[in-house]
Write a protein that holds these residues in place. Structure first.
Motif, short mmCIF file in Angstrom:
data_model
loop_
_atom_site.label_atom_id
_atom_site.label_comp_id
_atom_site.label_asym_id
_atom_site.label_seq_id
_atom_site.Cartn_x
_atom_site.Cartn_y
_atom_site.Cartn_z
N LEU A 15 2.45 1.70 0.52
CA LEU A 15 3.38 1.14 1.51
C LEU A 15 2.75 -0.02 2.25
CD1 LEU A 15 4.87 4.45 2.98
CD2 LEU A 15 6.01 2.82 1.46
N ARG A 16 1.46 0.09 2.55
CA ARG A 16 0.76 -1.00 3.25
C ARG A 16 0.73 -2.25 2.37
NH1 ARG A 16 -2.83 1.96 5.30
NH2 ARG A 16 -4.25 1.97 3.53
N LEU A 17 0.42 -2.09 1.09
CA LEU A 17 0.37 -3.23 0.19
C LEU A 17 1.75 -3.83 0.00
CD1 LEU A 17 -1.30 -4.99 -1.76
CD2 LEU A 17 -0.72 -3.37 -3.56
N ALA A 18 2.77 -2.98 -0.20
CA ALA A 18 4.13 -3.48 -0.39
C ALA A 18 4.60 -4.25 0.85
CB ALA A 18 5.08 -2.33 -0.69
N GLY A 19 4.28 -3.73 2.04
CA GLY A 19 4.66 -4.41 3.27
C GLY A 19 3.97 -5.75 3.41
N SER A 20 2.68 -5.80 3.08
CA SER A 20 1.94 -7.05 3.19
C SER A 20 2.46 -8.09 2.20
CB SER A 20 0.45 -6.80 2.93
OG SER A 20 -0.08 -5.89 3.90
N ILE A 21 2.73 -7.65 0.97
CA ILE A 21 3.26 -8.57 -0.04
C ILE A 21 4.64 -9.06 0.38
CG2 ILE A 21 4.13 -8.72 -2.40
CD1 ILE A 21 1.85 -6.92 -3.25
N GLY A 22 5.45 -8.17 0.99
CA GLY A 22 6.76 -8.59 1.46
C GLY A 22 6.67 -9.69 2.51
N VAL A 23 5.74 -9.53 3.47
CA VAL A 23 5.57 -10.54 4.51
C VAL A 23 5.11 -11.86 3.90
CG1 VAL A 23 4.22 -11.18 6.55
CG2 VAL A 23 5.13 -8.86 6.32
N LEU A 24 4.11 -11.78 3.01
CA LEU A 24 3.61 -13.01 2.38
C LEU A 24 4.66 -13.63 1.48
CD1 LEU A 24 -0.01 -11.84 1.51
CD2 LEU A 24 0.70 -13.32 3.38
N GLY A 25 5.51 -12.80 0.86
CA GLY A 25 6.57 -13.32 0.02
C GLY A 25 7.58 -14.12 0.82
N LEU A 26 7.87 -13.67 2.05
CA LEU A 26 8.78 -14.42 2.90
C LEU A 26 8.21 -15.77 3.30
CD1 LEU A 26 10.06 -11.58 5.29
CD2 LEU A 26 11.36 -12.75 3.49
N ILE A 27 6.87 -15.84 3.42
CA ILE A 27 6.22 -17.07 3.85
C ILE A 27 6.03 -18.05 2.70
CG2 ILE A 27 4.12 -18.03 4.87
CD1 ILE A 27 3.81 -15.38 6.38
N PHE A 28 5.52 -17.53 1.57
CA PHE A 28 5.13 -18.41 0.47
C PHE A 28 6.11 -18.40 -0.69
CE2 PHE A 28 1.10 -17.15 2.52
CZ PHE A 28 0.70 -18.42 2.94
N GLY A 29 7.13 -17.60 -0.63
CA GLY A 29 8.06 -17.49 -1.75
C GLY A 29 8.15 -16.07 -2.23
N ASP A 30 9.29 -15.68 -2.76
CA ASP A 30 9.54 -14.30 -3.14
C ASP A 30 8.66 -13.89 -4.30
OD1 ASP A 30 12.40 -12.40 -4.31
OD2 ASP A 30 10.70 -11.83 -3.04
N PHE A 31 8.23 -12.63 -4.31
CA PHE A 31 7.49 -12.06 -5.42
C PHE A 31 8.44 -11.20 -6.25
CE2 PHE A 31 3.07 -13.05 -4.63
CZ PHE A 31 3.07 -13.41 -3.31
N ALA A 32 8.33 -11.31 -7.56
CA ALA A 32 9.16 -10.47 -8.43
C ALA A 32 8.68 -9.03 -8.35
CB ALA A 32 9.07 -10.97 -9.87
N GLY A 33 9.61 -8.12 -8.59
CA GLY A 33 9.27 -6.70 -8.49
C GLY A 33 8.15 -6.30 -9.43
N GLY A 34 8.14 -6.85 -10.67
CA GLY A 34 7.08 -6.50 -11.61
C GLY A 34 5.73 -6.94 -11.12
N THR A 35 5.67 -8.09 -10.48
CA THR A 35 4.40 -8.57 -9.93
C THR A 35 3.90 -7.64 -8.85
OG1 THR A 35 5.04 -10.86 -10.39
CG2 THR A 35 3.26 -10.53 -8.81
N VAL A 36 4.80 -7.19 -7.99
CA VAL A 36 4.42 -6.27 -6.93
C VAL A 36 3.84 -4.99 -7.51
CG1 VAL A 36 5.28 -4.86 -5.02
CG2 VAL A 36 6.10 -7.20 -5.31
N MET A 37 4.49 -4.46 -8.56
CA MET A 37 4.02 -3.21 -9.15
C MET A 37 2.66 -3.38 -9.81
SD MET A 37 6.12 -0.95 -8.30
CE MET A 37 5.43 0.37 -9.30
N LEU A 38 2.43 -4.52 -10.47
CA LEU A 38 1.12 -4.75 -11.07
C LEU A 38 0.04 -4.88 -10.01
CD1 LEU A 38 1.89 -7.18 -14.03
CD2 LEU A 38 0.92 -4.89 -14.19
N LEU A 39 0.34 -5.58 -8.92
CA LEU A 39 -0.62 -5.67 -7.82
C LEU A 39 -0.91 -4.31 -7.24
CD1 LEU A 39 0.67 -8.88 -5.99
CD2 LEU A 39 -1.50 -8.63 -7.20
#
Length: 390
Positions: A249-273
């Motif tokens: 949850l911490r990683l997903a939340g951090s990626i979500g915040v960074l995605g809003l700033i730098f551009g959206d991340f695809a779901g598959g990328t999030v899962m691999l990270l």
């Protein structure tokens, strides 16, 4: 304007920045200025040192000009002679306007960085810790199942085939007996699922939803079944304490915040990270102590030696050093020696209470577990069961 003693005339297009109308204007290039005559006969003088070139991404065939101090008006010149002379002789054509309010901009930038840091390093972890307690078991298990498949993909070989799950029947039966001996299911709202992956990494880790992954390399490094049971008990401690779920949850939340700033991340990328993060999980000191304490109690209750948890990784540290696989994971603060001492103290208490019982597996069952991924070669290493590709 140096080199422009003659007067050159042409036509150009002017946008005044106030209306959407493009005005066709007449140009005269004088030595020190550009004289613009509007359709109504009014004239404007753009002095040579006021001219600024504006990069025009829509049309690169002409010269787009602006005037210093006038951020909106644009003049598009297509006449090649005037364009060439301006590029050669206008003294400040490529000068950029000075940045105003530098202090205020720097303050805003610092505030933005501080806000993002506060969200990622403070608010997101706090929210993750709270959400981990309320996430429905079905949702947590679904997250773990999806991440498990991504783990197999992340560790794939050059053929990009997912790492195989080891399923030799006798080995699976031995592992099931070990799980039953530990009996951690009563502490969880979902069943525990333990899998062995056919990979030589000396590692083990937990996923959300009751999944625990052991690697063939770790089982081959263990000298006895109790060491594998101790690793399994430690990872079950992380599962019971919801550490993998908090981390996810911490990683997903951090990626979500960074995605809003730098551009959206695809779901598959999030899962691999997420998969890579959990493979290399480094939990906090409190989380590691909690998993250790749970493992000590679980091993004692099962009649198994808690000291096996420390001795196994102490041996791995001596053999591989601080940076190898699960030894690095186990060496997260507090210091390794403190954790080994804690395991030995739990062992002493269990021995005084007469809680140490029979071995977790028979010799034959231990051999079966060591070959759960297939038969071993002469060096005691399991051979790959992956078929040859055409």
């Amino acid at each position: 304007m140096t080199g422009a003693a003659a007067v050159h005339e042409a036509f150009a297009d002017l946008v005044d920045g106030e209306t959407a109308v493009v005005h066709r204007v007449a140009l005269r290039l004088a030595p020190d200025r550009l004289i613009i005559t509007l359709p109504n006969g009014a004239a404007q003088d753009w002095m040579a040192d006021e001219l600024r070139e504006v990069p025009d991404q829509a049309d690169l065939s002409g010269l787009m000009l602006a005037r210093a101090g006038d951020p909106l008006t644009r003049l598009l010149i297509r006449d090649e002679t005037i364009t060439r002379l301006l590029r050669q002789n206008a003294p400040a054509l490529h000068r950029r306007p000075p940045i105003e309010n530098k202090g205020r901009i720097a303050g805003w930038a610092a505030g933005a960085v501080a806000s993002v840091s506060l969200i990622i390093f403070v608010l997101v972890p706090v929210m993750a810790n709270q959400l981990a307690l309320f996430l429905p078991p079905a949702g947590e298990k679904a997250l773990g199942d999806a991440t498990f498949e991504q783990v197999r993909t992340a560790l794939s070989d050059a053929d990009f085939l997912p790492v195989e799950v080891c399923e030799a029947p006798a080995g699976v039966a031995a592992l099931a007996k070990m799980e039953a001996r530990l009996d951690a299911g009563h502490d969880l709202p979902y069943p525990v699922t333990v899998a062995v992956l056919d990979h030589d990494m000396v590692n083990a880790f937990a996923l959300p939803g009751g999944r625990v992954i052991l690697f063939r390399g770790l089982i081959e490094e263990a000298e006895r079944a109790e060491e594998v049971a101790a690793v399994l008990a430690h990872e079950l401690g992380h599962v019971v304490n919801r550490d993998p779920t908090r981390d996810a949850l911490r990683l997903a939340g951090s990626i979500g915040v960074l995605g809003l700033i730098f551009g959206d991340f695809a779901g598959g990328t999030v899962m691999l990270l997420l998969a890579n993060q959990l493979i290399n999980a480094k939990y906090s000191q409190a989380a590691e102590i909690g998993a250790d304490d749970y493992a000590h109690g679980l091993l004692s209750d099962a009649g198994l030696p808690p000291a096996a948890l420390g001795s196994f990784f102490e041996r791995l540290m001596a053999e591989y050093g601080d940076e190898a696989g699960w030894a690095e994971h186990f060496s997260t603060h507090p210091k390794m020696i403190e954790r080994v001492d804690a395991a030995q103290a739990a062992q002493d208490r269990a021995e005084r209470a007469g809680e140490i019982g029979d071995p977790v597996l028979t010799a034959a069952e231990w051999r079966a577990l060591r070959t759960i991924c297939g038969p071993q070669d002469d060096k005691g290493q399991s051979s790959s069961r992956r078929p040859e590709r055409d």
